[in-house]
Design a protein around this motif. Structure first.
Motif, PDB file in Angstrom:
ATOM      1  N   ASP A 121       0.833  -1.213   0.000  1.00 16.81           N
ATOM      2  CA  ASP A 121       0.000   0.000   0.000  1.00 16.81           C
ATOM      3  C   ASP A 121       0.864   1.258   0.000  1.00 16.81           C
ATOM      4  O   ASP A 121       0.521   2.253  -0.636  1.00 16.81           O
ATOM      5  N   GLN A 122       1.976   1.217   0.729  1.00 13.45           N
ATOM      6  CA  GLN A 122       2.852   2.391   0.817  1.00 13.45           C
ATOM      7  C   GLN A 122       3.614   2.636  -0.477  1.00 13.45           C
ATOM      8  O   GLN A 122       3.798   3.781  -0.877  1.00 13.45           O
ATOM      9  N   VAL A 123       4.126   1.567  -1.102  1.00 14.75           N
ATOM     10  CA  VAL A 123       5.051   1.739  -2.228  1.00 14.75           C
ATOM     11  C   VAL A 123       4.594   1.021  -3.495  1.00 14.75           C
ATOM     12  O   VAL A 123       5.390   0.811  -4.404  1.00 14.75           O
ATOM     13  N   GLY A 124       3.311   0.694  -3.572  1.00 17.09           N
ATOM     14  CA  GLY A 124       2.791  -0.029  -4.729  1.00 17.09           C
ATOM     15  C   GLY A 124       2.950   0.705  -6.046  1.00 17.09           C
ATOM     16  O   GLY A 124       2.929   0.095  -7.109  1.00 17.09           O
ATOM     17  N   ASP A 125       3.110   2.020  -5.993  1.00 12.27           N
ATOM     18  CA  ASP A 125       3.324   2.799  -7.214  1.00 12.27           C
ATOM     19  C   ASP A 125       4.634   3.598  -7.171  1.00 12.27           C
ATOM     20  O   ASP A 125       4.804   4.567  -7.891  1.00 12.27           O
ATOM     21  N   VAL A 126       5.558   3.162  -6.320  1.00 10.51           N
ATOM     22  CA  VAL A 126       6.887   3.775  -6.236  1.00 10.51           C
ATOM     23  C   VAL A 126       7.887   2.764  -6.785  1.00 10.51           C
ATOM     24  O   VAL A 126       8.107   1.707  -6.197  1.00 10.51           O
ATOM     25  N   TYR A 127       8.497   3.083  -7.917  1.00  9.12           N
ATOM     26  CA  TYR A 127       9.431   2.159  -8.547  1.00  9.12           C
ATOM     27  C   TYR A 127      10.758   2.122  -7.804  1.00  9.12           C
ATOM     28  O   TYR A 127      11.303   3.171  -7.452  1.00  9.12           O
ATOM     29  N   LEU A 128      11.249   0.916  -7.587  1.00  4.13           N
ATOM     30  CA  LEU A 128      12.612   0.732  -7.107  1.00  4.13           C
ATOM     31  C   LEU A 128      13.497   0.706  -8.341  1.00  4.13           C
ATOM     32  O   LEU A 128      13.371  -0.185  -9.185  1.00  4.13           O
ATOM     33  N   ALA A 129      14.350   1.704  -8.484  1.00  8.20           N
ATOM     34  CA  ALA A 129      15.309   1.758  -9.584  1.00  8.20           C
ATOM     35  C   ALA A 129      16.634   1.263  -9.024  1.00  8.20           C
ATOM     36  O   ALA A 129      17.257   1.935  -8.205  1.00  8.20           O
TER      37      ALA A 129
END
Length: 196
Positions: free
Chosen positions: A39-47
């Motif tokens: 929920d926190q990082v579901g749309d934050v890409y890990l590059a």
């Protein structure tokens, strides 16, 4: 875009980055990506550079992309996938990714590259602990004075000084405008200092 060390503090103050950068090949960096929910990082890409420990990929519950760093072994393997000339730190990586994405201007926030007035290494709440280590620890490893954004000079570590020099080289080659909106910290040559 933010380095892995800053993700926790940003989410804690309701700032959700588009991407979080990780490039170090140490087990401690996997810990920086631990404890987040989808929920926190579901749309934050890990590059991530493909040389990071596999635990970093396993710990992170959000989407992941590979960013190839300019390492010889990728050339030896014949891997050419848009390699970026990334040096030294996750923040330097964020700059190069922003440049590759065509961002203009690039605005630096929190790139103090110096010890805080309290002598601490990181902002309170970061994954590095309650503000990180103190200046006294770093004096044993090497510190120096550099020009500041506000103060005439600020104290930095020899490691951060290399990050600062990388920013200056990257900014000199960048075709756009780089704005430094960091309250305090070291002056980065080539940036326009502007607080919003």
């Amino acid at each position: 875009l933010c380095p892995d060390t800053s993700l926790k503090v940003l989410l804690d103050i309701d700032i959700k980055p588009h991407m979080v950068m990780t490039l170090e090949r140490t087990a401690s960096n996997a810990k920086l990506l631990k404890g987040f929910t989808a929920d926190q990082v579901g749309d934050v890409y890990l590059a991530a550079c493909p040389v990071v420990m596999k635990e970093a990929f396993e710990e992170y519950p959000g989407p992941r992309i590979i960013v190839y760093r300019d390492f010889d072994h990728f050339r030896w393997l014949g891997v050419e996938r848009g390699t970026l000339h990334i040096q030294k730190s996750g923040s330097n990586m964020a700059f190069k990714v922003a440049e590759a994405l065509g961002c203009d201007p690039i605005i630096l926030i929190g790139q103090d590259l110096a010890f805080g007035e309290d002598g601490k290494t990181h902002a309170a709440g970061t994954a590095r602990g309650d503000g990180g280590e103190k200046l006294d620890v770093f004096k044993q490893r090497g510190t120096l004075e550099v020009p500041g954004n506000y103060a005439k000079t600020v104290m930095t570590s020899t490691v951060w000084h290399t990050f600062l020099r990388v920013f200056e080289m990257d900014i000199a080659a960048y075709k756009g405008t780089c704005i430094n909106s960091t309250a305090g910290g070291a002056f980065i040559q080539g940036t326009r200092f502007l607080l919003f």
